[in-house]
Write an enzyme that holds these catalytic residues in place. Structure first.
Site, PDB file in Angstrom:
ATOM      1  N   SER A  98      -5.269  -2.808 -17.871  1.00 54.30           N
ATOM      2  CA  SER A  98      -4.386  -1.858 -17.169  1.00 54.30           C
ATOM      3  C   SER A  98      -3.283  -1.751 -18.257  1.00 54.30           C
ATOM      4  CB  SER A  98      -3.572  -2.159 -15.782  1.00 54.30           C
ATOM      5  OG  SER A  98      -2.581  -1.142 -15.588  1.00 54.30           O
ATOM      6  N   HIS A 112      -0.446   6.177 -19.597  1.00 56.99           N
ATOM      7  CA  HIS A 112      -0.745   4.888 -18.598  1.00 56.99           C
ATOM      8  C   HIS A 112      -2.493   5.063 -18.655  1.00 56.99           C
ATOM      9  CE1 HIS A 112      -2.937   4.285 -14.609  1.00 56.99           C
ATOM     10  NE2 HIS A 112      -2.246   3.005 -14.786  1.00 56.99           N
ATOM     11  N   ASN A 114      -6.080   2.595 -16.972  1.00 56.88           N
ATOM     12  CA  ASN A 114      -6.539   1.388 -16.197  1.00 56.88           C
ATOM     13  C   ASN A 114      -8.244   1.815 -16.058  1.00 56.88           C
ATOM     14  OD1 ASN A 114      -7.188   0.784 -13.039  1.00 56.88           O
ATOM     15  ND2 ASN A 114      -5.991  -1.088 -13.973  1.00 56.88           N
ATOM     16  N   VAL A 115      -8.997   0.673 -16.327  1.00 56.11           N
ATOM     17  CA  VAL A 115     -10.247   0.566 -15.717  1.00 56.11           C
ATOM     18  C   VAL A 115     -10.533  -0.761 -14.887  1.00 56.11           C
ATOM     19  CG1 VAL A 115     -11.413   2.265 -17.300  1.00 56.11           C
ATOM     20  CG2 VAL A 115     -10.768  -0.163 -18.045  1.00 56.11           C
ATOM     21  N   HIS A 181       8.135  12.650  -2.416  1.00 56.22           N
ATOM     22  CA  HIS A 181       9.587  12.806  -2.284  1.00 56.22           C
ATOM     23  C   HIS A 181      10.114  13.482  -3.319  1.00 56.22           C
ATOM     24  CE1 HIS A 181       9.359   9.208  -5.225  1.00 56.22           C
ATOM     25  NE2 HIS A 181      10.472   9.528  -5.461  1.00 56.22           N
ATOM     26  N   GLY A 264      -0.422 -11.700  -4.429  1.00 53.78           N
ATOM     27  CA  GLY A 264       0.091 -12.794  -5.236  1.00 53.78           C
ATOM     28  C   GLY A 264      -0.243 -12.732  -6.712  1.00 53.78           C
ATOM     29  N   GLY A 265      -0.524 -11.669  -7.229  1.00 54.72           N
ATOM     30  CA  GLY A 265      -0.472 -11.822  -8.814  1.00 54.72           C
ATOM     31  C   GLY A 265       0.663 -12.046  -9.331  1.00 54.72           C
TER      32      GLY A 265
END
Length: 308
Positions: A98, A112, A114-115, A181, A264-265
């Site tokens: 990422s 950005h 990510n894979v 929003h 919990g990363g």
């Protein structure tokens, strides 16, 4: 074509992702010319870990983070099972690269990508696996040639896998990177896909790799076109204001952020996507007939950039 997922397939994906991180870091560092990536390797108590690389205060890039993680867990977090309750209670492996890049120059877009790959298992049941990923572009000042180039490379990444893949993943990206929003898109989109396990492991993995491999050719030419454009405090102020939208999306909606925190990363790695300087203003509106207004009126409107 194989449908079995074993250690060989898992190692193939992991090796690809580690190499992709190396290639992107080397290219970003070379493009910057002065900044260097700081690397942290971190373990995760429940299993696995990651390799985080962050460049700060470079000549071109104010902040760039390119992370690899491969984590294990005994139970998928709520963000991963909300749409697939049948996966609750399975143990899992999740791995991915990422990245988020925040340039100094407001004429260079933030980006950005990510894979990722997930596999969820339990005793006496077939494993459930899938790929996901994509890349998207968030300009502060819009240029049509940049938008066309970005989407041309996005389409090239998808073309070998079917005529409808680009249009489907483009729409998915437009729908996903949308701030409900604010009632506005985050940027000009690109590609987004998830839960990909169609046809075979080889097919799905190849599509994921194609998306990863097309990121640098999509982004770096835009950087080179815009890096020497002159700018002042007005443009920096607008960049800082629009970065606020980036923060809002990542903290409110982004699945990767939620998954990382709920599982919990490592918090530093998860939140490396946030820009270093951000501002908010109460009820601010751009003046008519300005480049800032054009961003809202033209570029923050979903459209087919390749129609012409």
């Amino acid at each position: 074509m194989s449908t079995h997922i074993g250690q060989k397939e898992i190692e193939l994906v992991s090796d690809y992702l580690l190499t992709l991180q190396d290639i992107i870091c080397e290219a970003i560092q070379a493009t910057d010319g002065s900044g260097k990536f700081r690397e942290d390797e971190w373990p995760r108590a429940e299993g696995g870990g990651g390799r985080s690389r962050v460049l700060e205060g470079g000549a071109v890039f104010e902040k760039a983070g390119i992370n690899f993680s491969h984590v294990f867990g005994s139970e998928l977090p709520p963000s991963a099972t909300a749409a697939r309750p049948e996966l609750a209670g399975r143990n899992f492996q999740a791995m991915g690269v990422s990245l988020v890049i925040h340039p100094h120059n407001p004429y260079i877009p933030t980006t950005h990508a990510n894979v990722r790959f997930f596999i969820a298992e339990k005793k006496d049941a077939d494993p459930v696996w899938w790929f996901g990923g994509g890349f998207d572009l968030t300009p502060y000042y819009g240029f049509r040639e940049d938008a066309v180039h970005w989407h041309t490379l996005a389409r090239e990444a998808c073309t070998p896998f079917g005529d409808e893949v680009y249009s489907n993943y483009k729409k998915w990206c437009d729908d996903y990177f949308f701030l409900k929003h604010r009632d506005e898109p985050r940027g000009i989109g690109g590609l987004f896909f998830d839960d990909l396990n169609a046809r075979s492991f080889e097919h799905s993995c190849s599509l994921m790799m194609s998306v990863g491999n097309h990121f640098l050719p999509a982004y770096l030419p835009i950087v080179e076109r815009r890096r020497d454009m002159a700018y002042g405090e007005r443009e920096k102020d607008f960049q800082r204001y629009r970065r606020g939208r980036y923060v809002e999306f990542n903290l409110v909606y982004d699945r990767g952020t939620l998954f990382g925190l709920q599982s919990g990363g490592r918090t530093e790695a998860i939140l490396m996507s946030l820009p270093p300087e951000v501002t908010w203003r109460y009820d601010w509106q751009p003046q008519a007939d300005t480049p800032e207004a054009e961003l809202y009126e033209v570029f923050l409107q979903p459209r087919d950039w390749l129609a012409d």
